[in-house]
Enzyme design. Structure first.
Site, PDB file in Angstrom:
ATOM      1  CG  ASN A 570      -4.783   2.985   1.679  1.00 30.91           C
ATOM      2  OD1 ASN A 570      -5.911   3.268   2.070  1.00 30.91           O
ATOM      3  ND2 ASN A 570      -4.377   1.736   1.562  1.00 30.91           N
ATOM      4  CB  CYS A 572      -7.217  -0.360  -0.560  1.00 31.08           C
ATOM      5  SG  CYS A 572      -6.076  -1.099  -1.744  1.00 31.08           S
ATOM      6  CD  GLU A 574      -6.456  -0.352   3.308  1.00 34.48           C
ATOM      7  OE1 GLU A 574      -5.446  -1.065   3.128  1.00 34.48           O
ATOM      8  OE2 GLU A 574      -7.014   0.268   2.378  1.00 34.48           O
TER       9      GLU A 574
END
Length: 941
Positions: A570, A572, A574
């Site tokens: 995604n 970020c 994670e």
């Protein structure tokens, strides 16, 4: 200056007749005691004199610091010449010599200030003592009668119960900026502005400022709800009325869900804990006020605890025992033991409760599919957080278009359109749209993809507002290690590669290389793996992008490999969930506040278990309550039910345990803490499966096969080759109980854990973001709520114990960008404990992440900090990340040798690297990597 020279440093005291050793000097105080001669005390005293004359502008000035150093050397050298064999000096001798050196060096104003200070200090101390005694009596008398004294009573009340804060000093500062006839609104702003300036001197002023802001919030809300403000005397009663009023007003204004009226509001109002308002720092409360509390025409009608109760109610609206669960959820949120992600906080209990954090999509290789994906991005960005787009399917530049018999322009023009969509659709006006494009490094357009964030070249082929990431298969890394060649293909000629990983990918990839060698595939390019890797690292260093993420560990260790492929992460990095044309993956996030679970030097296991169990239920509820902007997202989320429980405040937990980040002990704690969270999270999901049933695609998953995250490391080693992985597989807990539970009841959620950046919710709860080391011990943080002085309260506490916390220390911290490394008077043990992010060796960051990764079924947002950066360091660090079994990495935070020493000298800014990032990084040749402290990085937190 006498106090500073003789009483703020060493605690060693000697009798007047102490036998001095040759070569050592001692200082005799006025009371007859003898202490060790300390150069740093002289330096501190001189710096104080300069600060008194030149003000705070001297704090970060190289000129001032150089002058102070030279003057200190001059004073010390005089006494060394006089007493080469050592001896005793009187404090007056030293002060006289300081005065003399100031005059000799033509610092007349500073010398004059120094002389006056010496003469007046004794009387001043007596006056201050008398004033403190008077103030104490006055504060006690006035605290119960705030209204009679106007803002002064308000300030004194805000200071109650807090140590090392001086309400009278703050009142004087407010009076200095206020004026006769000032409006109530302007006076409130004046009070807050004055109070926040004290934070750098004493962290507790952050709580003072928060309480002052809280008073304004309460007045605003009560007036809007037409509740008499006199009710504030009984805060419990105030909150009971405010909860009812806020819910009714929100429903009346057609913002809140009408089902909130079905709760027992009187009961929930009585369960609210008004005292928890006092736990907010100014940054946390101001962030809530600016961006989270519901409003009508710019007027807030939510108080902090009403806000948290509304979130809890929204998450329990479908529960059978909804009042019980609302109280349970509220208690967890209000204690700060756990915090939901920003979209959940924004929208819980609303008519359109878009509670999920991020969405992941795969872009198909046809024109209608591409623009359909861009349309989906726009709809998701309107309501949601960050987006991760997999673009690997789209054919490369020069590929044949069968329908028109023309040639493709490749992915870059479409990425430009996607970039502009992110700018145009800004999450409902609350935050900037945030996309991340992922591309596998065998794609023929990968070299141009690497340059998307450059500031040179054709701007029509640049995406300045969109993040990018490389999706790297293990085969590339192995070719790199062996110094072999790599082949780039168009996915239109090698379509199977997109969905394959591990040994299956290697086999098919080599088949395509043979087809290219024989001439059956015309469009390809041979390149040395090392050359492509060098270009990846160069662009990462220069532009901060693309991030480096690893395809194979994300897929091989995914519990859901039986129903699809993980094509990207995604925004970020994670989340690692399957995507395809029919499924847009959804991540639902929240984070355990780790330091809240540290008591008496260890983790409170029972408290952690309780927090995790409740948090997992809250996250699972999100899936059914959620408003889905597009049908593919609802299809995917309800079919697989993934959630992502993470952690924040890892650095704070280390402080509470007295463990430096830069140690093996910290690595072991990372292992221990994540194992506990993993244990309880998996157990909680299994218990939910017993109550509610397993997720739809459970059969055939790794869970169903009895393969837990720890077990999947072995599978990765088999697929990759044991020579290419070194990941610890030790365990401390007895996992049999949890394995038996999963075997019997299954899992409610396909994925359970992921560590998000938590940039904003960490601000709200007043802890360090996720797993980050301390950025700086003193700096100015800029986000969408403004600029805030952030100071490390743990450091201040330690420096106070050593009698080292004063204005000079503040000035030194500013000058040193929050680092203690070059402040000589700070003891080494404190320096080691409070090393900043760039002082922590990358190997400890990577190894800690590796230990956590073995317990996590998804990934973690891992920023890498590298000082004195060069190509070799980058190469070693990212190879180590792959070798240690990490699935993804996030931002590279690197700083060159020239800017390591001082990057804010010329500007005087506490944090010029943040506030003037482009200018400073251009000067220092450090990368323009987005900071975790930057609002651009808060998209899914």
């Amino acid at each position: 200056m006498e106090q500073q020279i003789t009483e703020t440093g060493t605690k060693e005291e000697l009798s007047p007749n102490f036998a001095l050793k040759p070569g050592k000097m001692r200082v005799m105080k006025r009371n007859g005691k003898v202490v060790a001669f300390d150069r740093e005390k002289i330096k501190v005293a001189i710096m104080k004199a300069f600060l008194a004359v030149e003000g705070s502008s001297a704090a970060a000035s190289t000129r001032i610091h150089d002058q102070v150093e030279q003057l200190t050397d001059d004073v010390v050298s005089v006494f060394e010449r006089r007493m080469p064999s050592g001896g005793s000096l009187h404090i007056e001798d030293i002060q006289d010599q300081v005065e003399l050196q100031l005059m000799r060096n033509e610092h007349q104003q500073v010398a004059r200030s120094y002389v006056l200070y010496r003469e007046e200090r004794k009387n001043q101390r007596n006056e201050e003592q008398l004033k403190r005694e008077t103030t104490s009596q006055k504060s006690e008398e006035s605290s119960n009668n705030e209204a009679s004294e106007g803002f002064e009573g308000k300030v004194r009340k805000a200071c109650e119960g807090l140590v090392d804060v001086n309400p009278e000093e703050l009142i004087e500062a407010i009076k200095a900026t206020a004026y006769e006839g000032i409006s109530e609104e302007d006076l409130s702003n004046c009070i807050l502005i004055a109070a926040r300036t004290f934070v750098e001197k004493e962290p507790n002023y952050s709580f003072v400022t928060a309480r002052l802001l809280l008073d304004d919030i309460e007045n605003e809300v009560l007036r809007f709800l037409d509740i008499d403000t006199s009710i504030k005397k009984d805060r419990s009663k105030m909150y009971q009325k405010a909860l009812v009023g806020s819910i009714e007003k929100g429903i009346e204004l057609e913002f809140l869900d009408e089902r909130l009226k079905d709760f027992d509001l009187d009961r929930l109002g009585k369960s609210i804990k008004p005292e928890n308002d006092l736990n907010f720092t100014f940054l946390g409360l101001q962030t809530l006020y600016d961006r989270y509390f519901i409003t009508h025409e710019d007027t807030r009608y939510e108080m902090p605890q009403v806000f948290l109760m509304r979130v809890a109610m929204g998450l329990s609206v479908d529960e059978k025992d909804k009042n019980d669960k609302a109280e349970e959820f509220y208690k967890l949120l209000s204690s700060f033991d756990y915090m939901s992600s920003t979209p959940t906080l924004f929208n819980s209990g609303t008519r359109r409760p878009q509670l999920s954090s991020c969405y992941l999509t795969t872009v198909p290789d046809d024109l209608s599919g591409i623009y359909g994906a861009i349309h989906d991005n726009a709809m998701l960005s309107k309501w949601a957080g960050g987006l991760g787009n997999d673009w690997t399917n789209v054919r490369a530049l020069g590929s044949r278009i069968k329908g028109t018999n023309g040639k493709s322009q490749g992915i870059v023009p479409f990425l430009k359109v996607s970039n502009d969509t992110a700018v145009a659709v800004n999450q409902g006006g609350k935050r900037k749209g945030a996309f991340c494009a992922y591309l596998e490094c065998w794609h023929l357009d990968v070299e141009e993809f690497l340059e998307l964030r450059k500031n040179t070249g054709d701007d029509r082929r640049r995406t300045h507002d969109m993040n990018t990431a490389n999706w790297i298969p293990d085969l590339f890394m192995k070719r790199l290690m062996k110094n072999e060649e790599w082949t780039l293909f168009s996915p239109s000629d090698a379509p199977e590669l997109h969905d394959l990983y591990g040994k299956a990918f290697e086999k098919k990839y080599e088949e395509y290389e043979k087809l290219a060698a024989s001439g059956e595939i015309k469009l390809f390019k041979k390149i040395k793996a090392e050359d492509l890797w060098r270009k990846i690292l160069t662009m990462l260093f220069e532009t901060g992008h693309p991030w480096i993420t690893f395809k194979d560990p994300c897929n091989i260790r995914s519990p859901q490999g039986h129903v699809g492929t993980v094509h990207s992460s995604n925004l970020c990095t994670e989340i690692t969930l399957n995507t395809n044309k029919d499924e847009i993956a959804v991540c639902n996030l929240g984070s355990i506040n780790l330091p809240q679970h540290i008591h008496d030097g260890k983790i409170n296991v029972e408290q952690l278990k309780s927090s995790v169990k409740t948090a997992i239920r809250m996250l699972d509820n999100v899936i059914d309550i959620n408003y889905y902007p597009v049908p593919q997202a609802e299809n995917s989320n309800k079919k697989h039910r993934p959630i992502g429980l993470g952690m924040m405040g890892f650095q704070d937990a280390l402080y509470k345990l007295n463990i430096p980040y830069n140690t093996d002990e910290a690595v072991n704690f990372a292992d221990e803490s994540m194992e506990l969270i993993s244990y309880f999270a998996i157990q909680a999901s299994a218990e939910l499966a017993e109550e509610r049933g397993t997720y739809e695609s459970y059969a055939g998953s790794l869970w169903d096969q009895g393969i837990f995250p720890l077990d999947s490391i072995k599978i990765l080693a088999e697929e990759r080759g044991a020579d290419f992985i070194d990941q610890n597989t030790d365990a401390k807990l007895d996992w049999k109980k949890v394995r038996d539970q999963v075997k019997k009841h299954g899992m409610r959620n396909s994925n359970v854990m992921a560590i998000a950046p938590t940039a904003t919710i960490a601000n709200i709860t007043g802890v360090s973001p996720c797993i980050e080391p301390t950025y700086q011990n003193l700096y100015v943080k800029s986000n969408l709520s403004g600029e805030f002085t952030v100071i490390n309260p743990y450091l201040v506490e330690e420096l106070k114990k050593e009698q080292l916390w004063d204005d000079v220390m503040i000035a030194d911290l500013k000058y040193s960008q929050g680092s203690l490394a070059n402040i000589n008077r700070v003891p080494e043990n404190i320096k080691n404990m409070f090393q900043t992010a760039f002082e922590v060796e990358p190997k400890f960051i990577v190894e800690s992440a590796s230990r956590r990764q073995k317990w996590i079924d998804q990934a973690q947002s891992l920023n890498l900090y590298i000082s004195n950066v060069d190509g070799k360091k980058l190469d070693n660090t990212y190879k180590m990340a792959w070798y240690k079994g990490l699935k993804t990495t996030y931002y590279l935070r690197a700083i060159g040798a020239t800017s390591t020493e001082m990057a804010t000298v010329d500007t005087g800014s506490l944090n010029a690297v943040e506030t003037n990032r482009e200018e400073n990084m251009a000067a220092s040749q450090a990368p323009k990597a987005c900071s975790i402290l930057d609002p651009d990085c808060e998209a899914c937190q």
